[in-house]
Design a protein around this motif. Sequence first.
Motif, PDB file in Angstrom:
ATOM      1  N   LEU A   1     -48.963  18.921 -36.092  1.00 28.48           N
ATOM      2  CA  LEU A   1     -48.717  18.045 -37.232  1.00 28.48           C
ATOM      3  C   LEU A   1     -49.988  17.235 -37.486  1.00 28.48           C
ATOM      4  N   THR A   2     -50.469  17.246 -38.712  1.00 23.11           N
ATOM      5  CA  THR A   2     -51.646  16.451 -39.032  1.00 23.11           C
ATOM      6  C   THR A   2     -51.333  15.510 -40.178  1.00 23.11           C
ATOM      7  N   GLY A   3     -51.880  14.303 -40.088  1.00 18.98           N
ATOM      8  CA  GLY A   3     -51.802  13.387 -41.214  1.00 18.98           C
ATOM      9  C   GLY A   3     -52.819  13.786 -42.267  1.00 18.98           C
TER      10      GLY A   3
ATOM     11  N   ILE B   1     -57.888  20.470 -44.023  1.00 19.72           N
ATOM     12  CA  ILE B   1     -57.504  21.115 -42.764  1.00 19.72           C
ATOM     13  C   ILE B   1     -56.779  22.443 -43.016  1.00 19.72           C
ATOM     14  N   ILE B   2     -56.100  22.557 -44.153  1.00 19.36           N
ATOM     15  CA  ILE B   2     -55.445  23.835 -44.466  1.00 19.36           C
ATOM     16  C   ILE B   2     -56.505  24.932 -44.630  1.00 19.36           C
TER      17      ILE B   2
ATOM     18  N   TYR C   1     -49.529  30.363 -39.762  1.00 24.15           N
ATOM     19  CA  TYR C   1     -49.198  29.873 -41.105  1.00 24.15           C
ATOM     20  C   TYR C   1     -49.508  28.375 -41.175  1.00 24.15           C
ATOM     21  N   CYS C   2     -49.734  27.891 -42.387  1.00 24.02           N
ATOM     22  CA  CYS C   2     -49.975  26.457 -42.610  1.00 24.02           C
ATOM     23  C   CYS C   2     -49.106  25.972 -43.760  1.00 24.02           C
ATOM     24  N   PHE C   3     -48.680  24.739 -43.657  1.00 22.49           N
ATOM     25  CA  PHE C   3     -47.948  24.096 -44.754  1.00 22.49           C
ATOM     26  C   PHE C   3     -48.647  22.785 -45.094  1.00 22.49           C
ATOM     27  N   GLN C   4     -48.658  22.424 -46.384  1.00 24.05           N
ATOM     28  CA  GLN C   4     -48.978  21.055 -46.769  1.00 24.05           C
ATOM     29  C   GLN C   4     -47.787  20.545 -47.566  1.00 24.05           C
ATOM     30  N   ILE C   5     -47.160  19.507 -47.074  1.00 19.14           N
ATOM     31  CA  ILE C   5     -45.942  18.989 -47.690  1.00 19.14           C
ATOM     32  C   ILE C   5     -46.304  18.072 -48.860  1.00 19.14           C
TER      33      ILE C   5
ATOM     34  N   ILE D   1     -48.630  21.853 -39.887  1.00 18.80           N
ATOM     35  CA  ILE D   1     -47.979  21.167 -41.012  1.00 18.80           C
ATOM     36  C   ILE D   1     -48.805  19.926 -41.337  1.00 18.80           C
ATOM     37  N   ASP D   2     -49.351  19.903 -42.539  1.00 19.02           N
ATOM     38  CA  ASP D   2     -50.192  18.786 -42.982  1.00 19.02           C
ATOM     39  C   ASP D   2     -49.341  17.863 -43.867  1.00 19.02           C
TER      40      ASP D   2
END
Length: 564
Positions: A97-99, A116-117, A126-130, A157-158
């Motif tokens: 988890l990244t801020g 970061i993605i 896989y990567c997510f940015q919420i 998850i960003d």
Amino acid sequence: MLISGAEAIVRSLKREGVKVIFGIPGGAVLPLYDALYDSDIRHILGRHEQCVAHMADGYARASGKPGVCIATSGPGATNLVTGLATAYMDSSPVVALTGQVARHMIGRDAFQEADIIGIVTPITKYCFQITSAKEIPKVFKTAFIIASTRRPGPVLIDIPVDVQREQAEIVFTDELDTKGYDPNPPRVDIDKVKKAAEVLAEAERPLILSGGGVISSGAHVELLTLAEMLSAPVVTSLMGKGSIPEDHPLCLGMIGMHGKAYANYAVVECDVLLAIGTRFADRTTGKFDEFAKGAYKIHVDIDLAEINKNVRVDLPIVGDAKEVLRLLIKELKKRKSKSRDAWLNRIKELRSAFEQGVEEQQTALKPSSVIKLLNKLLEPGKSIVTTGVGQNQMWSALHYLARAPRSFITSGGLGTMGFGFPAALGAKVACPDKVVVDIDGDGSFLMTEQDLATSVTEGIPVIVVILNNSSLGMVRQWQHLMYKRRFIAIDLRGVPDFVKLAQAYGAEGVRPGSLEELEKALKEAMKCEVTTVIDVNISPEERVFPMVLPGRALHEVLASEPKS
């Protein structure tokens, strides 16, 4: 009821059964940390983000469950990169988890902003940015599924800081967002399994190559059953250590650049090779075109992308290792296999020929004697060994007997120096009742030793055995063998004093002068409530053999140092 995005993250983690997180806070994750304050999830404060990623990785490899780590935006996130790449190369399920800076600031080069993605896309599954708090439950559910199914791997998850603060009506759901990804294992082609059974039953010199996929699918029982049914010797990749008890008569140990010489020759001489859950890494195969050149090759792997990538095979079977092995055993029970007496006798000859003269004086503090002492003291099923990278890793791979799955944890694909110690901390958190030993080198340990502070303050007692040759030993070995002893930039000059370093952190530090003193130190360390660093001085002239030089084939293995 309105809740914040940060509260939704914590609830989502709890819904996934997360009980521990490794992390370091910063401005872009403070709302999340504030929500963690009210939860019963244990947070372990690391001293560097690379280490918290390795801790999560060690936790995942020891437990088989996803390990979770947190970092803030910018440098916090980029410091995770080596840890994520390490997990990716070794197919380890880590959820990071990244801020991130607030949504309206993304793309404006804001303070501590990093894409970061874009940075980790090639080294994550896989990567997510919420972009909205309402997405959180579905994204987290999906992330844990992706990380832990089929071929496991890290997922990031960003989460922008304003999304963490956002108040919203949030619905918690088990719905997934896995477009283009089927979490179920691929359906096994039974006709190919029948063909494999037919070929294996008729083989005169069958050999099994077991990789890390056997461990991650929990197929170690089926592997042993199959090997005994076929009377087939088993060799492993580095990641496959522990997939079969290494004191079993059919286990020949690791193959490859620093594999057992007789195991390498078994690959050269077999007529059928069954490779399971391995990606045919170059360090395992040596020269690709020469690998098991005369053998009919069957490759079982869950990842279609690995088929024929490095080594062309005759019969690929895509599927989960455990399921394929079960089907294969079922088919083989219908067939009568050939006698393998001649083949097993040949294996005995090879083993005898290459072991002759290898036994050395076991009273001196040499790498092999140190690790063989650990074999004696560590109980199978009740202990875990991690390693750094370099000579210490290869000595461990050669001499440590992994007698249970998930009992030998090392950085295989990326070869990350500094991995062993933080991975040991993660493994100890996952398995607090087991003795966890990090076999490390002085150069490797120095890269992450600051997390001795984490081990002491968080109450995570492990044992670190440093094989200290005051140099970057593997680089020195290559300069010795391939660059005419033109040693450059390898001398660490005995700095620091690791005993004093350990004591400065509040850990125990010991420097034994003999094998007897080492045994005493290890026994005391196993009972100690804080981490113990055992500094074992060895000669910089110690080298790792057998060795297949880069670009050479397995049959060109040097069993011992060439005479100049």
